[in-house]
Write a protein that holds these residues in place. Structure first.
Motif, PDB file in Angstrom:
ATOM      1  N   VAL A 353      59.423  -5.144  43.099  1.00  0.00           N
ATOM      2  CA  VAL A 353      60.238  -4.640  41.990  1.00  0.00           C
ATOM      3  C   VAL A 353      61.686  -4.424  42.415  1.00  0.00           C
ATOM      4  CG1 VAL A 353      60.555  -2.727  40.364  1.00  0.00           C
ATOM      5  CG2 VAL A 353      58.245  -3.538  40.932  1.00  0.00           C
ATOM      6  N   ARG A 354      61.870  -3.676  43.496  1.00  0.00           N
ATOM      7  CA  ARG A 354      63.225  -3.309  43.928  1.00  0.00           C
ATOM      8  C   ARG A 354      63.257  -3.206  45.436  1.00  0.00           C
ATOM      9  NH1 ARG A 354      65.115   2.379  42.047  1.00  0.00           N
ATOM     10  NH2 ARG A 354      64.678   2.939  44.222  1.00  0.00           N
ATOM     11  N   LEU A 355      64.397  -3.554  46.011  1.00  0.00           N
ATOM     12  CA  LEU A 355      64.580  -3.484  47.456  1.00  0.00           C
ATOM     13  C   LEU A 355      65.953  -2.891  47.740  1.00  0.00           C
ATOM     14  CD1 LEU A 355      63.275  -4.218  50.185  1.00  0.00           C
ATOM     15  CD2 LEU A 355      64.330  -6.481  49.986  1.00  0.00           C
ATOM     16  N   GLY A 356      66.015  -1.974  48.695  1.00  0.00           N
ATOM     17  CA  GLY A 356      67.288  -1.340  48.999  1.00  0.00           C
ATOM     18  C   GLY A 356      67.506  -1.157  50.494  1.00  0.00           C
ATOM     19  N   ILE A 357      68.706  -1.476  50.953  1.00  0.00           N
ATOM     20  CA  ILE A 357      69.108  -1.214  52.332  1.00  0.00           C
ATOM     21  C   ILE A 357      69.844   0.122  52.332  1.00  0.00           C
ATOM     22  CG2 ILE A 357      70.526  -1.987  54.273  1.00  0.00           C
ATOM     23  CD1 ILE A 357      70.153  -4.852  53.279  1.00  0.00           C
ATOM     24  N   MET A 358      69.276   1.121  53.001  1.00  0.00           N
ATOM     25  CA  MET A 358      69.826   2.470  52.987  1.00  0.00           C
ATOM     26  C   MET A 358      70.618   2.718  54.268  1.00  0.00           C
ATOM     27  SD  MET A 358      66.470   4.425  51.407  1.00  0.00           S
ATOM     28  CE  MET A 358      67.389   5.886  50.893  1.00  0.00           C
ATOM     29  N   LEU A 359      71.939   2.740  54.141  1.00  0.00           N
ATOM     30  CA  LEU A 359      72.839   2.937  55.278  1.00  0.00           C
ATOM     31  C   LEU A 359      73.031   4.429  55.502  1.00  0.00           C
ATOM     32  CD1 LEU A 359      75.434   0.239  54.162  1.00  0.00           C
ATOM     33  CD2 LEU A 359      73.573  -0.053  55.822  1.00  0.00           C
ATOM     34  N   GLN A 360      72.516   4.925  56.640  1.00  0.00           N
ATOM     35  CA  GLN A 360      72.511   6.365  56.907  1.00  0.00           C
ATOM     36  C   GLN A 360      73.847   6.842  57.492  1.00  0.00           C
ATOM     37  OE1 GLN A 360      69.421   8.052  56.121  1.00  0.00           O
ATOM     38  NE2 GLN A 360      69.198   6.014  55.214  1.00  0.00           N
ATOM     39  N   LYS A 361      74.294   7.998  57.030  1.00  0.00           N
ATOM     40  CA  LYS A 361      75.533   8.635  57.503  1.00  0.00           C
ATOM     41  C   LYS A 361      76.699   7.645  57.513  1.00  0.00           C
ATOM     42  CE  LYS A 361      73.026  11.940  60.430  1.00  0.00           C
ATOM     43  NZ  LYS A 361      72.840  12.480  61.794  1.00  0.00           N
ATOM     44  N   PRO A 362      77.015   7.075  56.366  1.00  0.00           N
ATOM     45  CA  PRO A 362      78.107   6.114  56.299  1.00  0.00           C
ATOM     46  C   PRO A 362      79.455   6.795  56.551  1.00  0.00           C
ATOM     47  CG  PRO A 362      77.451   6.737  54.098  1.00  0.00           C
ATOM     48  CD  PRO A 362      76.448   7.376  55.030  1.00  0.00           C
ATOM     49  N   SER A 363      80.388   6.057  57.094  1.00  0.00           N
ATOM     50  CA  SER A 363      81.728   6.602  57.297  1.00  0.00           C
ATOM     51  C   SER A 363      82.434   6.748  55.956  1.00  0.00           C
ATOM     52  CB  SER A 363      82.543   5.674  58.201  1.00  0.00           C
ATOM     53  OG  SER A 363      82.788   4.431  57.551  1.00  0.00           O
ATOM     54  N   ALA A 364      83.441   7.627  55.930  1.00  0.00           N
ATOM     55  CA  ALA A 364      84.223   7.809  54.702  1.00  0.00           C
ATOM     56  C   ALA A 364      84.904   6.503  54.311  1.00  0.00           C
ATOM     57  CB  ALA A 364      85.249   8.917  54.909  1.00  0.00           C
ATOM     58  N   GLU A 365      85.287   5.711  55.304  1.00  0.00           N
ATOM     59  CA  GLU A 365      85.950   4.437  55.026  1.00  0.00           C
ATOM     60  C   GLU A 365      84.998   3.450  54.358  1.00  0.00           C
ATOM     61  OE1 GLU A 365      89.154   1.545  55.196  1.00  0.00           O
ATOM     62  OE2 GLU A 365      88.935   3.728  55.044  1.00  0.00           O
ATOM     63  N   LEU A 366      83.758   3.399  54.825  1.00  0.00           N
ATOM     64  CA  LEU A 366      82.790   2.490  54.205  1.00  0.00           C
ATOM     65  C   LEU A 366      82.520   2.897  52.765  1.00  0.00           C
ATOM     66  CD1 LEU A 366      80.730   0.202  54.274  1.00  0.00           C
ATOM     67  CD2 LEU A 366      79.068   1.802  55.267  1.00  0.00           C
ATOM     68  N   VAL A 367      82.342   4.181  52.537  1.00  0.00           N
ATOM     69  CA  VAL A 367      82.115   4.665  51.170  1.00  0.00           C
ATOM     70  C   VAL A 367      83.306   4.307  50.284  1.00  0.00           C
ATOM     71  CG1 VAL A 367      81.808   6.704  49.723  1.00  0.00           C
ATOM     72  CG2 VAL A 367      80.581   6.524  51.904  1.00  0.00           C
ATOM     73  N   ARG A 368      84.521   4.564  50.794  1.00  0.00           N
ATOM     74  CA  ARG A 368      85.726   4.292  49.998  1.00  0.00           C
ATOM     75  C   ARG A 368      85.824   2.812  49.626  1.00  0.00           C
ATOM     76  NH1 ARG A 368      90.647   2.264  50.592  1.00  0.00           N
ATOM     77  NH2 ARG A 368      90.335   1.808  52.821  1.00  0.00           N
ATOM     78  N   LEU A 369      85.612   1.939  50.602  1.00  0.00           N
ATOM     79  CA  LEU A 369      85.757   0.499  50.339  1.00  0.00           C
ATOM     80  C   LEU A 369      84.719  -0.012  49.354  1.00  0.00           C
ATOM     81  CD1 LEU A 369      86.494  -0.720  53.980  1.00  0.00           C
ATOM     82  CD2 LEU A 369      88.107  -0.662  52.056  1.00  0.00           C
ATOM     83  N   LEU A 370      83.468   0.438  49.500  1.00  0.00           N
ATOM     84  CA  LEU A 370      82.422  -0.034  48.593  1.00  0.00           C
ATOM     85  C   LEU A 370      82.618   0.514  47.179  1.00  0.00           C
ATOM     86  CD1 LEU A 370      79.232   0.168  50.845  1.00  0.00           C
ATOM     87  CD2 LEU A 370      80.536  -1.866  50.189  1.00  0.00           C
ATOM     88  N   VAL A 371      83.039   1.762  47.078  1.00  0.00           N
ATOM     89  CA  VAL A 371      83.270   2.356  45.758  1.00  0.00           C
ATOM     90  C   VAL A 371      84.456   1.695  45.074  1.00  0.00           C
ATOM     91  CG1 VAL A 371      83.998   4.454  44.563  1.00  0.00           C
ATOM     92  CG2 VAL A 371      82.188   4.560  46.294  1.00  0.00           C
TER      93      VAL A 371
END
Length: 423
Positions: A353-371
């Motif tokens: 049904v669904r598959l997800g890659i869960m990136l643990q403790k992401p950096s603020a930079e990674l969050v910012r770029l993806l958002v």
């Protein structure tokens, strides 16, 4: 080991419960006695190797219950946008809030400042965070009488034990959302002796079928979790789903007991064996009124190094038949390694049904770029402020075509997770 008896339409049933100490047993018995002798109407006790039971004989299943769909949405042949009618509850007012019915338990208690002093800041706790997060979501702000999703959320929050009921024990809250805030998931878990009664009451109130409560008992007997929890999913298109989960560390083979056997579960176990994936840390299942049933298993991937972990996660997308992660997203992730990687897999008898890659403790930079890549910077900032902390997980998620049922976005999505920690 001891037993408690309850009656359902199948007659008397016995559910064993394991406790770790005599103190746990005493606390559990005290909680049951309090529930039975307190101000609330007496209910037939339910329990089970850590899980659930059925109401007493002659107790009717609510006829005005909310209809909960499977995790992905309604079953074939049903309307794609469920509009449940919850069990009648008093409309929240200023004097009677929907969550935290007793002020000393969950409410923010104002203090009277000394003459000339600035007003004291409201105390923030896990319960007030839930309200703040709800208030940050646009589709949960419509008038209650016209908002079935909000009613569903309120019914779920009323099933969460109060701080008073916890009697010093802890409960966990977890919230996740797509960056456009069109879909949210809410989770809570705690000691089974405290959580169980209200959790099963919630499932009955939303129309969960008895066979699924039996399944909850069976899986609980096999796993015997210390903590149990419930979850709900919702969307701006009136998607509403709910179910249970166990936050436990077990082998993948044991976690598969929660799923309906079929080609997806066989393929998942083969993949785990081939890649030395030996630890499941969460297993859960939906309590929808109609099949196909969907089961989520979350796996910890080997963490020799980030490159090999992300490579293994991408291999799962290929093996299980999902479309690849978009190139621009993947390049951003590889350039900003995270602490570790987990995998979320949802299966059903109709396939993966669904598959997800869960990136643990992401950096603020990674969050910012993806958002920023999703164009939802302001919406995420609003939810992050309400959570009072940055996301603890970034999930690269793909929902297979046909499983959104018109109420959930299909295909690729970026989902952010928050653990709500303040006391």
């Amino acid at each position: 080991m001891f037993s408690i008896h309850s009656r359902g339409i199948k007659g008397e049933r016995t559910f064993p419960i394991a406790v770790e100490s005599s103190q746990d047993l005493a606390d559990w018995q005290a909680a049951i006695k309090k529930a039975l002798m307190g101000g609330e109407p007496e209910k037939a006790p339910i329990a089970g190797a850590g899980v659930a039971g059925a109401p007493a004989a002659g107790t009717p299943t609510p006829t005005d219950a909310v209809a909960v769909t499977p995790v992905g949405g309604p079953a074939p042949g049903t309307t794609p946008t469920p509009t449940p009618t919850p069990t009648p509850t008093p409309t929240p007012t200023a004097s009677q809030p929907a969550v935290a019915p007793t002020q000393p338990t969950n409410a923010v208690v104002p203090t009277t400042p000394a003459s000339g002093a600035a007003p004291a800041a409201p105390r923030v706790n896990k319960y007030t965070r839930l309200d703040a997060l709800k208030n940050a979501v646009q589709f949960l702000q419509e008038p209650e009488k016209d908002n079935k999703v909000l009613e569903f959320w309120q019914m779920w929050t009323e099933s969460i034990p109060s701080r008073e009921e916890l009697e010093g024990q802890t409960i966990d809250f977890h919230v996740s959302a797509s960056t456009d805030l069109e879909k949210l998931s809410w989770r809570t878990s705690g000691p089974q002796s405290v959580v169980i009664q209200k959790m099963v009451d919630f499932f009955w109130n939303v129309g969960a079928p008895e066979p699924e409560i039996d399944k909850l008992n069976e899986v609980g007997a096999a796993i015997n979790p210390v903590k149990i929890g419930s979850w709900i999913d919702m969307s701006a298109k009136n998607g509403m789903d709910g179910g249970w989960y166990f936050p436990v560390d077990i082998a993948p083979k044991l976690s598969i007991e929660a799923a309906d056997a079929g080609e997806p579960t066989k393929k998942l176990l083969e993949w785990c064996d081939a890649h030395n994936v030996t630890q499941c840390f969460t297993v859960g299942r939906d309590m929808g009124a109609a099949p196909p049933r969907q089961t989520e298993i979350r796996l910890k991937l080997p963490t020799a190094d980030f490159a090999s972990s992300i490579g293994l996660a991408l291999d799962s997308f290929t093996t299980f038949g999902f479309a690849p992660i978009p190139d621009n997203v993947l390049s951003t992730v590889k350039a900003n390694p995270c602490d570790s990687i987990n995998l979320s897999v949802i299966t059903s008898t109709d396939g993966f049904v669904r598959l997800g890659i869960m990136l643990q403790k992401p950096s603020a930079e990674l969050v910012r770029l993806l958002v920023e890549a999703t164009g939802n910077k302001d919406k995420v900032a609003k939810l992050t402020t309400a959570a009072g902390m940055p996301p603890c997980v970034v999930e690269l998620q793909h929902l297979r075509a046909g499983f959104g049922y018109g109420v959930y976005k299909e295909g690729f999505d970026v989902v952010l997770h928050w653990e709500i920690n303040p006391d």
